[in-house]
Design a protein around this motif. Structure first.
Motif, PDB file in Angstrom:
ATOM      1  N   CYS A  10       0.844  -1.193   0.000  1.00  0.00           N
ATOM      2  CA  CYS A  10       0.000   0.000   0.000  1.00  0.00           C
ATOM      3  C   CYS A  10       0.880   1.244   0.000  1.00  0.00           C
ATOM      4  O   CYS A  10       1.810   1.349   0.798  1.00  0.00           O
ATOM      5  CB  CYS A  10      -0.906   0.003   1.237  1.00  0.00           C
ATOM      6  SG  CYS A  10      -1.942   1.486   1.304  1.00  0.00           S
ATOM      7  N   LYS A  11       0.597   2.149  -0.902  1.00  0.00           N
ATOM      8  CA  LYS A  11       1.288   3.442  -0.873  1.00  0.00           C
ATOM      9  C   LYS A  11       0.251   4.557  -0.949  1.00  0.00           C
ATOM     10  O   LYS A  11       0.450   5.568  -1.606  1.00  0.00           O
ATOM     11  CB  LYS A  11       2.362   3.537  -1.962  1.00  0.00           C
ATOM     12  CG  LYS A  11       1.908   3.227  -3.362  1.00  0.00           C
ATOM     13  CD  LYS A  11       3.068   3.320  -4.319  1.00  0.00           C
ATOM     14  CE  LYS A  11       2.651   3.092  -5.745  1.00  0.00           C
ATOM     15  NZ  LYS A  11       1.642   4.004  -6.263  1.00  0.00           N
ATOM     16  N   ASN A  12      -0.833   4.336  -0.228  1.00  0.00           N
ATOM     17  CA  ASN A  12      -1.902   5.338  -0.242  1.00  0.00           C
ATOM     18  C   ASN A  12      -1.636   6.504   0.707  1.00  0.00           C
ATOM     19  O   ASN A  12      -2.440   7.436   0.769  1.00  0.00           O
ATOM     20  CB  ASN A  12      -3.259   4.702   0.085  1.00  0.00           C
ATOM     21  CG  ASN A  12      -3.722   3.762  -1.014  1.00  0.00           C
ATOM     22  OD1 ASN A  12      -2.959   3.480  -1.936  1.00  0.00           O
ATOM     23  ND2 ASN A  12      -4.935   3.270  -0.926  1.00  0.00           N
ATOM     24  N   MET A  28       3.048   7.633   5.151  1.00  0.00           N
ATOM     25  CA  MET A  28       3.621   6.852   6.266  1.00  0.00           C
ATOM     26  C   MET A  28       4.234   5.575   5.696  1.00  0.00           C
ATOM     27  O   MET A  28       5.125   4.985   6.275  1.00  0.00           O
ATOM     28  CB  MET A  28       2.529   6.498   7.286  1.00  0.00           C
ATOM     29  CG  MET A  28       1.988   7.682   8.055  1.00  0.00           C
ATOM     30  SD  MET A  28       0.971   7.170   9.448  1.00  0.00           S
ATOM     31  CE  MET A  28      -0.580   6.718   8.674  1.00  0.00           C
ATOM     32  N   GLY A  29       3.668   5.154   4.543  1.00  0.00           N
ATOM     33  CA  GLY A  29       4.142   3.931   3.886  1.00  0.00           C
ATOM     34  C   GLY A  29       5.193   4.269   2.862  1.00  0.00           C
ATOM     35  O   GLY A  29       5.824   5.314   2.979  1.00  0.00           O
ATOM     36  N   PRO A  30       5.434   3.473   1.846  1.00  0.00           N
ATOM     37  CA  PRO A  30       4.672   2.268   1.520  1.00  0.00           C
ATOM     38  C   PRO A  30       4.750   1.203   2.621  1.00  0.00           C
ATOM     39  O   PRO A  30       5.811   1.038   3.238  1.00  0.00           O
ATOM     40  CB  PRO A  30       5.333   1.750   0.248  1.00  0.00           C
ATOM     41  CG  PRO A  30       6.187   2.847  -0.266  1.00  0.00           C
ATOM     42  CD  PRO A  30       6.514   3.725   0.878  1.00  0.00           C
ATOM     43  N   CYS A  31       3.636   0.507   2.817  1.00  0.00           N
ATOM     44  CA  CYS A  31       3.572  -0.602   3.765  1.00  0.00           C
ATOM     45  C   CYS A  31       3.374  -1.896   2.994  1.00  0.00           C
ATOM     46  O   CYS A  31       2.521  -1.958   2.120  1.00  0.00           O
ATOM     47  CB  CYS A  31       2.400  -0.410   4.724  1.00  0.00           C
ATOM     48  SG  CYS A  31       2.541   1.066   5.730  1.00  0.00           S
ATOM     49  N   GLY A  52      -0.322  -2.570   8.044  1.00  0.00           N
ATOM     50  CA  GLY A  52       0.336  -1.312   7.729  1.00  0.00           C
ATOM     51  C   GLY A  52       0.376  -0.431   8.975  1.00  0.00           C
ATOM     52  O   GLY A  52      -0.220  -0.761  10.005  1.00  0.00           O
ATOM     53  N   ILE A  53       1.047   0.696   8.860  1.00  0.00           N
ATOM     54  CA  ILE A  53       1.218   1.570  10.028  1.00  0.00           C
ATOM     55  C   ILE A  53      -0.134   2.024  10.572  1.00  0.00           C
ATOM     56  O   ILE A  53      -0.352   2.098  11.778  1.00  0.00           O
ATOM     57  CB  ILE A  53       2.125   2.764   9.665  1.00  0.00           C
ATOM     58  CG1 ILE A  53       3.534   2.238   9.361  1.00  0.00           C
ATOM     59  CG2 ILE A  53       2.178   3.802  10.801  1.00  0.00           C
ATOM     60  CD1 ILE A  53       4.462   3.244   8.711  1.00  0.00           C
ATOM     61  N   CYS A  54      -1.099   2.239   9.667  1.00  0.00           N
ATOM     62  CA  CYS A  54      -2.437   2.670  10.113  1.00  0.00           C
ATOM     63  C   CYS A  54      -3.257   1.507  10.652  1.00  0.00           C
ATOM     64  O   CYS A  54      -4.328   1.711  11.220  1.00  0.00           O
ATOM     65  CB  CYS A  54      -3.179   3.334   8.961  1.00  0.00           C
ATOM     66  SG  CYS A  54      -3.552   2.192   7.623  1.00  0.00           S
ATOM     67  N   ILE A  91      -5.868  -3.842   2.199  1.00  0.00           N
ATOM     68  CA  ILE A  91      -4.946  -3.278   1.204  1.00  0.00           C
ATOM     69  C   ILE A  91      -5.213  -3.884  -0.173  1.00  0.00           C
ATOM     70  O   ILE A  91      -5.316  -3.170  -1.180  1.00  0.00           O
ATOM     71  CB  ILE A  91      -3.479  -3.493   1.654  1.00  0.00           C
ATOM     72  CG1 ILE A  91      -3.207  -2.631   2.895  1.00  0.00           C
ATOM     73  CG2 ILE A  91      -2.498  -3.168   0.527  1.00  0.00           C
ATOM     74  CD1 ILE A  91      -1.867  -2.878   3.566  1.00  0.00           C
ATOM     75  N   ARG A 135      -8.477  -2.512  -1.555  1.00  0.00           N
ATOM     76  CA  ARG A 135      -8.389  -1.112  -2.000  1.00  0.00           C
ATOM     77  C   ARG A 135      -7.639  -1.015  -3.325  1.00  0.00           C
ATOM     78  O   ARG A 135      -8.039  -0.278  -4.233  1.00  0.00           O
ATOM     79  CB  ARG A 135      -7.690  -0.260  -0.929  1.00  0.00           C
ATOM     80  CG  ARG A 135      -8.498  -0.180   0.358  1.00  0.00           C
ATOM     81  CD  ARG A 135      -8.021   0.872   1.321  1.00  0.00           C
ATOM     82  NE  ARG A 135      -6.613   0.816   1.652  1.00  0.00           N
ATOM     83  CZ  ARG A 135      -6.115   1.185   2.838  1.00  0.00           C
ATOM     84  NH1 ARG A 135      -6.936   1.623   3.795  1.00  0.00           N
ATOM     85  NH2 ARG A 135      -4.830   1.145   3.067  1.00  0.00           N
ATOM     86  N   MET A 168      -6.556   6.916   2.432  1.00  0.00           N
ATOM     87  CA  MET A 168      -6.105   6.555   3.778  1.00  0.00           C
ATOM     88  C   MET A 168      -7.178   6.897   4.828  1.00  0.00           C
ATOM     89  O   MET A 168      -7.761   7.991   4.781  1.00  0.00           O
ATOM     90  CB  MET A 168      -4.821   7.344   4.069  1.00  0.00           C
ATOM     91  CG  MET A 168      -4.084   6.920   5.291  1.00  0.00           C
ATOM     92  SD  MET A 168      -4.690   7.782   6.743  1.00  0.00           S
ATOM     93  CE  MET A 168      -4.292   6.581   7.992  1.00  0.00           C
TER      94      MET A 168
HETATM   95 FE1  SF4 Z   1      -1.325   2.334   3.354  1.00  0.00          FE
HETATM   96 FE2  SF4 Z   1      -1.968   2.616   5.928  1.00  0.00          FE
HETATM   97 FE3  SF4 Z   1       0.560   2.170   5.178  1.00  0.00          FE
HETATM   98 FE4  SF4 Z   1      -0.565   4.503   4.676  1.00  0.00          FE
HETATM   99  S1  SF4 Z   1      -0.152   3.628   6.659  1.00  0.00           S
HETATM  100  S2  SF4 Z   1       0.658   3.315   3.264  1.00  0.00           S
HETATM  101  S3  SF4 Z   1      -2.661   3.881   4.216  1.00  0.00           S
HETATM  102  S4  SF4 Z   1      -1.186   0.771   4.935  1.00  0.00           S
END
Ligand code: SF4
Ligand code: BF8
Length: 631
Positions: free
Chosen positions: A52-54, A57-60, A69-71, A78, A81, A197
């Motif tokens: 995910c690179k939405n 904070m990522g890409p995750c 992912g961080i969120c 992911i 989406r 996000m």
């Molecule tokens: Fe995607 Fe969430 Fe990581 Fe942001 S923090 S890149 S929205 S998974």
């Protein structure tokens, strides 16, 4: 001259491709084969849809050690989406194409350059949309229809019109599941909003929105594209044509039109046939101009003018590598950015025409419908002027080509059906004879073979094997896009291909005087297939998910294909895929696309990367539908 009696095998197609590839290597040209080799260790996160690179904070990337992912979004969120974003891009491509065509309809006038060619279809559509037609100038009707069509993109209230063309049981499903699309732009924007996000993380919600967005494509953008193109350029009819690289000519000026939007290619075809241009060619001692089509543009102009088809997606570089192309003119979609550089290895002029597809190294001539004729003539003249720079030592045109019979929109199919039964013909016509043939088992069912070719698998091989096996099993094939072109270049779209069929299908071909693989057009014309399936279900009196009719995209590659596959399953039909969608990093998403959607609309994906197995799956699926109907 190739022996047109025999089929061209995939091995023979590959031999030509290999020879052209070797020439490319000698000339230091860069081709898809080299690039595919360099890219062959595909990223597993990308393949699984779990990068995910939405947000920044990522890409995750999801791994067993980092399952979120961080969120906090997990693999399912992911992958869902990312998948929905692919549907958005696919929906946008065909729909924006339709929007352009609606603007052209809005600019039509009796003196041209663009006029209304199918007045009957325009009137029918006007009536469907409550546009007054009595005592009215045809162009005034056309302009109002264009405005109504454009409203389908961004209306603030209400919902889309074309889904109400579906049989009532299907409409009821769309209502029940809350997936009746509201407006094309609205569904795309809602989807992008949902995938931003901090919004949806629930695969079910994302899949449902994917279905609604895809329906705005299939029963919206695509259907508009098809209808309005027919109104502008005529509803296709049957033509004899030829396909494969052998349609390029040694002694003529070769112009390849490549892309999707017929507004551009039609102008080039018309210009090349004009007296002014023919006289110009003569003044330069040129014997003639050979306009040929590539990718979906080829399908569009083949079924309206019989223009020959030089090849499908993975042959776009091959056409240039023959060294015999004076000009390649492209518009939108499926155009390799590699082409301008490749063209520089030869004398070939490479022209882009749309602000949607700008490619470094190309000559950019922004095409404007109001000056279409002059622009097209200028381009054809440039191609003629370029002929003298052709380096004959670099020319090699493969001999291989086949004849094909193309141009079977629903109206044409109905005509052929009416001819056998002399049945009552109302404005819509009836598929009754086809239904009877399926019920009697003479025909077991029908499969729509659609989509691209793809270096991930042996290009064109799956199409060829699957089509041949279906024909042997008395299953009629309808085809669009690059799949249709495969049938063209192998000879499967000739009437003689009936000799490849089982006895039942052969009888149907004889009675209806058709080839066993019916050419329905470009990928945008998969909307015709939806209306065909809908008509069969209507005349049978059963639901869409009950009819023994399915879709198959054995070698798909584009985001358009993802969206198409989704509107087909949303219409209740199963889709058999030879390439796995990029969601396998999520078990929930794999479940959703194969079984989950089936619980909502009756349609789902069956995925098998082995073509031999995939065609078995298709036949089993069709037989299971027959059994469930007690036939
Ligand atoms: Fe995607 Fe969430 Fe990581 Fe942001 S923090 S890149 S929205 S998974
Ligand atoms: O729209 S089949 S490679 S050319 S995406 Fe493209 Fe695929 Fe060909 Fe037409 Ni469709």
């Amino acid at each position: 001259m190739a022996d047109v009696k025999k089929f061209t095998t995939v091995e023979e197609l590959e031999a030509d491709t290999t020879k052209l590839y070797e020439r490319a290597c000698e000339l230091c040209a860069d081709t898809w084969q080299q690039r595919a080799e360099a890219q062959k260790n595909h990223c597993k996160f990308g393949e699984g849809g779990i990068c995910c690179k939405n947000c920044s904070m990522g890409p995750c990337r999801i791994t067993p050690k980092a399952p979120k992912g961080i969120c906090g979004a997990d693999a399912h969120a992911i992958a869902a989406r990312n998948y929905l974003r692919m549907i958005c891009a696919g929906t946008s491509s065909h729909s924006d194409h339709a929007r352009e065509i609606l603007h052209v309809l809005h600019e039509t006038k009796p003196e041209g350059p663009y006029i209304v060619r199918d007045e009957q279809k325009l009137i029918r559509l006007a009536r469907e949309w409550d546009v007054a037609v009595d005592n009215r100038d045809i162009y005034s009707i056309a302009h109002e229809v264009a405005e109504k069509g454009l409203e389908e993109f961004g209306k603030s209230f209400g919902e889309m019109r074309f889904p109400s063309r579906a049989i009532e049981s299907q409409q009821a499903i769309w209502r029940r599941e809350g997936i009746w699309p509201r407006a094309i732009d609205r569904e795309v924007v809602t989807s992008l909003h949902m995938t931003h996000m901090g919004n949806s993380a629930d695969p079910e919600a994302l899949i449902r929105q994917g279905m609604r967005t895809a329906l705005s494509h299939g029963w919206g953008g695509s259907m508009l594209g098809t209808e309005i193109t027919d109104i502008l350029f005529g509803t296709p009819t049957v033509w004899e044509t030829e396909g494969n690289l052998g349609v390029l000519e040694n002694d003529l000026v070769n112009i390849v039109v490549h892309g999707h939007d017929p507004v551009f290619s039609e102008a080039i075809v018309t210009a090349a046939e004009s007296k002014e241009i023919l006289d110009y060619a003569k003044s330069k001692n040129i014997k003639g101009i050979n306009v040929v089509g590539l990718c979906c543009t080829a399908n569009e102009i083949a079924m309206r003018h019989g223009v020959r088809m030089v090849g499908n997606f993975l042959q776009q570089e091959n056409a240039i590598l023959t060294g015999a192309v004076e000009m390649m003119c492209v518009d939108i979609q499926c155009i390799f950015p590699a082409l301008p550089q490749l063209a520089q290895c030869f004398h070939t002029k490479f022209v882009t025409s749309s602000p949607i597809a700008r490619i470094p190294g190309a000559d950019y001539v922004e095409f404007n419908p109001s000056t279409a004729s002059e622009q097209a003539k200028l381009l054809v003249k440039q191609a003629i002027d370029n002929f003298e720079y052709r380096d004959t030592s670099k020319v090699w045109i493969p001999e291989s080509k086949q004849t094909a019979v193309v141009g079977y929109p629903t109206e044409q199919i109905i005509k052929h059906l009416d001819a056998i039964t002399n049945s009552h013909v109302d404005e819509i016509g009836s598929y009754r004879p086809a239904v009877d043939a399926i019920k009697a088992g003479v025909l077991r069912g029908a499969v729509a073979i659609v989509g691209c070719n793809n270096p991930r698998v042996r290009p064109d091989f799956s199409h060829y094997e699957i089509i041949k096996t279906l024909l042997k099993n008395d299953i009629l094939v309808v085809a669009t896009g690059c799949a249709a072109q495969l049938a063209t270049k192998t000879g499967l779209m000739r009437k003689e291909a009936k000799f490849e069929c089982g006895a039942g299908l052969r009888r149907v071909c004889d009675l209806m005087d058709i080839p066993p693989v019916l050419h329905m057009g470009a990928c945008v014309d998969i909307s015709r297939m939806m209306l065909l399936a809908n008509g069969i279900a209507r005349d049978w009196g059963i639901n869409l998910d009950q009819i023994p009719v399915v879709g198959c995209a054995p070698e798909w590659m584009s985001e358009k294909a993802v969206s198409i596959a989704n509107y087909v399953v949303s219409t209740g039909l199963d889709v058999y895929l030879g390439i796995e969608p990029q969601v396998n990093g999520s078990s929930q998403m794999m479940e959703w696309i194969t079984e989950g959607t089936r619980k909502l609309t009756g349609g789902g994906f069956i995925i098998n990367t082995d073509p031999e197995q995939l065609v078995k799956n298709i036949i089993d699926g069709i037989e299971a539908k027959r059994k469930a109907l007690g036939i």
